[in-house]
Design an enzyme around this catalytic site. Structure first.
Site, mmCIF file in Angstrom:
data_model
loop_
_atom_site.group_PDB
_atom_site.id
_atom_site.type_symbol
_atom_site.label_atom_id
_atom_site.label_comp_id
_atom_site.label_asym_id
_atom_site.label_seq_id
_atom_site.Cartn_x
_atom_site.Cartn_y
_atom_site.Cartn_z
ATOM 1 N N TYR A 277 -13.152 8.255 -12.854
ATOM 2 C CA TYR A 277 -13.132 6.966 -12.148
ATOM 3 C C TYR A 277 -13.824 5.884 -12.982
ATOM 4 O O TYR A 277 -13.268 4.795 -13.186
ATOM 5 C CB TYR A 277 -13.809 7.117 -10.781
ATOM 6 N N ASP B 170 0.867 -1.187 0.000
ATOM 7 C CA ASP B 170 0.000 0.000 0.000
ATOM 8 C C ASP B 170 0.902 1.235 0.000
ATOM 9 O O ASP B 170 2.006 1.198 0.557
ATOM 10 C CB ASP B 170 -0.911 0.013 1.241
ATOM 11 N N ASP C 204 3.900 2.610 -3.913
ATOM 12 C CA ASP C 204 3.035 3.455 -4.742
ATOM 13 C C ASP C 204 2.970 2.812 -6.128
ATOM 14 O O ASP C 204 3.967 2.799 -6.854
ATOM 15 C CB ASP C 204 3.638 4.870 -4.811
ATOM 16 N N ASN D 71 -5.603 -4.119 -6.659
ATOM 17 C CA ASN D 71 -6.752 -3.585 -5.915
ATOM 18 C C ASN D 71 -6.614 -2.088 -5.622
ATOM 19 O O ASN D 71 -7.609 -1.408 -5.396
ATOM 20 C CB ASN D 71 -6.893 -4.391 -4.610
HETATM 21 N N1 LIG Z 1 -15.665 0.166 -1.711
HETATM 22 C C1 LIG Z 1 -16.370 0.223 -2.821
HETATM 23 O O1 LIG Z 1 -17.564 0.568 -2.818
HETATM 24 C C2 LIG Z 1 -15.757 -0.153 -4.142
HETATM 25 C C3 LIG Z 1 -16.636 -0.456 -5.209
HETATM 26 C C4 LIG Z 1 -16.081 -0.800 -6.429
HETATM 27 C C5 LIG Z 1 -14.720 -0.851 -6.601
HETATM 28 N N2 LIG Z 1 -13.906 -0.539 -5.569
HETATM 29 C C6 LIG Z 1 -12.471 -0.604 -5.803
HETATM 30 O O2 LIG Z 1 -11.898 -1.495 -4.875
HETATM 31 C C7 LIG Z 1 -10.571 -1.099 -4.581
HETATM 32 C C8 LIG Z 1 -10.413 -0.944 -3.079
HETATM 33 O O3 LIG Z 1 -11.355 -0.003 -2.621
HETATM 34 P P1 LIG Z 1 -11.652 0.297 -1.082
HETATM 35 O O4 LIG Z 1 -13.082 0.634 -0.984
HETATM 36 O O5 LIG Z 1 -11.078 -0.763 -0.257
HETATM 37 O O6 LIG Z 1 -10.869 1.667 -0.929
HETATM 38 P P2 LIG Z 1 -9.882 2.177 0.214
HETATM 39 O O7 LIG Z 1 -9.727 3.623 -0.038
HETATM 40 O O8 LIG Z 1 -10.362 1.703 1.543
HETATM 41 O O9 LIG Z 1 -8.539 1.400 -0.145
HETATM 42 C C9 LIG Z 1 -7.740 1.764 -1.217
HETATM 43 C C10 LIG Z 1 -6.311 1.579 -0.771
HETATM 44 O O10 LIG Z 1 -5.467 1.901 -1.892
HETATM 45 C C11 LIG Z 1 -4.369 2.610 -1.375
HETATM 46 N N3 LIG Z 1 -3.763 3.411 -2.434
HETATM 47 C C12 LIG Z 1 -4.190 4.587 -2.933
HETATM 48 N N4 LIG Z 1 -3.343 5.031 -3.867
HETATM 49 C C13 LIG Z 1 -2.353 4.106 -3.949
HETATM 50 C C14 LIG Z 1 -1.196 3.999 -4.734
HETATM 51 N N5 LIG Z 1 -0.861 4.952 -5.623
HETATM 52 N N6 LIG Z 1 -0.404 2.914 -4.580
HETATM 53 C C15 LIG Z 1 -0.732 1.951 -3.688
HETATM 54 N N7 LIG Z 1 -1.807 2.010 -2.906
HETATM 55 C C16 LIG Z 1 -2.620 3.069 -3.043
HETATM 56 C C17 LIG Z 1 -4.914 3.472 -0.254
HETATM 57 O O11 LIG Z 1 -3.906 3.896 0.647
HETATM 58 C C18 LIG Z 1 -5.931 2.534 0.367
HETATM 59 O O12 LIG Z 1 -5.360 1.796 1.437
HETATM 60 C C19 LIG Z 1 -10.322 0.203 -5.348
HETATM 61 O O13 LIG Z 1 -9.703 -0.105 -6.591
HETATM 62 C C20 LIG Z 1 -11.721 0.708 -5.598
HETATM 63 O O14 LIG Z 1 -11.795 1.547 -6.724
HETATM 64 C C21 LIG Z 1 -14.390 -0.194 -4.327
#
Ligand SMILES: NC(=O)c1ccc[n+]([C@@H]2O[C@H](COP(=O)([O-])OP(=O)(O)OC[C@H]3O[C@@H](n4cnc5c(N)ncnc54)[C@H](O)[C@@H]3O)[C@@H](O)[C@H]2O)c1
Length: 249
Positions: free
Chosen positions: A153, A38, A61, A84
């Site tokens: 997005y 992360d 990153d 993810n």
């Molecule tokens: N929660 C939802 O409703 C949902 C729905 C559809 C898709 N998603 C997708 O699922 C994935 C996870 O979502 P989530 O809800 O757990 O979000 P979240 O914000 O809780 O987790 C995302 C994580 O990615 C990390 N991150 C951000 N930029 C980064 C980078 N450049 N390099 C490495 N890590 C990085 C953040 O620090 C965070 O820990 C994402 O791709 C999101 O688009 C989420």
């Protein structure tokens, strides 16, 4: 039939967040050694600690190609990659004329280009090993439109789906499968809780009524779908996008 990932090394990006954490824990519970990566090293470490002794963490990153290559060089052969890391980076809907090139690029960088970087880093090892699993987390937003109307997005997640299909075709001859899990709205973090509250009572009711199963999903609902693609159960499944959204018309 039990899923066993014993002896497998997995790499999960965005592992400090809500879904990444659940995905890491479920892969580890099935016996994989998981690298929880992360951009926020502290949350990655917390996930790895919870997941157990076979797990490690890495501040990474995914938009930094050189850093991704260096991380994978340290990890060694990755059998299972879960792309993810992603999200809307705090941007909100504005009229299309005022969407800046910076916003567009930043959202694409983390959601799509990051997945490309990680894939490029792991495929030499997977090819040499004669197989591998890549699971890309896309979104309902990339299939339909984003509920929060964030166009960058939705477009970036549509790119993830296209990347999935192209890579499945290209990497299939090496025994590498590439699939995508497309979650609906999952309330897993402070950010998603803010989004949920912002819908208000009427908006929340409308959202639930748009879901066939009339409930929100959980992070585990998503993690189980990832586990399927990562496992032997999905050995002849590639290029697929599995909506985990409770059903939507
Ligand atoms: N929660 C939802 O409703 C949902 C729905 C559809 C898709 N998603 C997708 O699922 C994935 C996870 O979502 P989530 O809800 O757990 O979000 P979240 O914000 O809780 O987790 C995302 C994580 O990615 C990390 N991150 C951000 N930029 C980064 C980078 N450049 N390099 C490495 N890590 C990085 C953040 O620090 C965070 O820990 C994402 O791709 C999101 O688009 C989420």
């Amino acid at each position: 039939m039990e899923i066993s990932l014993a002896g497998k090394t997995a790499m999960v990006t965005g592992a400090g967040g809500g879904l990444g954490r659940a995905i890491t824990l479920s892969l580890a519970a099935c016996g994989a050694s998981v690298w929880a990566c992360d951009i926020d090293g502290k949350t990655a470490a917390a996930t790895a600690q919870t997941a157990g002794t076979r797990c490690h963490s890495q501040a990474l990153d995914v938009t930094d190609r050189a850093a991704v290559l260096a991380a994978v060089a340290e990890i060694g052969t990755v059998d299972i990659l879960v792309n993810n890391a992603g999200g809307g980076l705090g941007y909100t809907h504005r009229p299309i004329e005022s969407v800046s090139p910076q916003e567009w690029a930043a959202v694409f960088d983390v959601n799509s280009t990051g997945a490309l970087h990680c894939t490029q880093a792991v495929t030499p090892g997977m090819k040499a090993a004669g197989g591998g699993r890549i699971v890309n987390i896309s979104s309902d937003a990339g299939i339909r439109t984003a509920r929060n109307r964030l166009v960058a997005y939705g477009a970036a997640k549509a790119a993830v789906i296209s990347l999935t299909r192209h890579l499945a075709e290209e990497l299939g001859p090496w025994g590498i499968t590439v699939n995508s899990v497309a979650p609906g709205f999952i309330n897993v973090s402070a950010r998603t809780q803010r989004q949920w509250l912002a819908y208000g009572e009427e908006g929340q009711k409308a959202l639930l009524e748009s879901i066939h199963l009339r409930r929100l999903g959980s992070a585990d609902d998503v993690a189980r779908a990832v586990l399927f693609f990562a496992s032997d159960l999905a050995g002849w499944v590639t290029g697929q996008v599995l909506s985990v959204n409770g059903g939507r018309s």
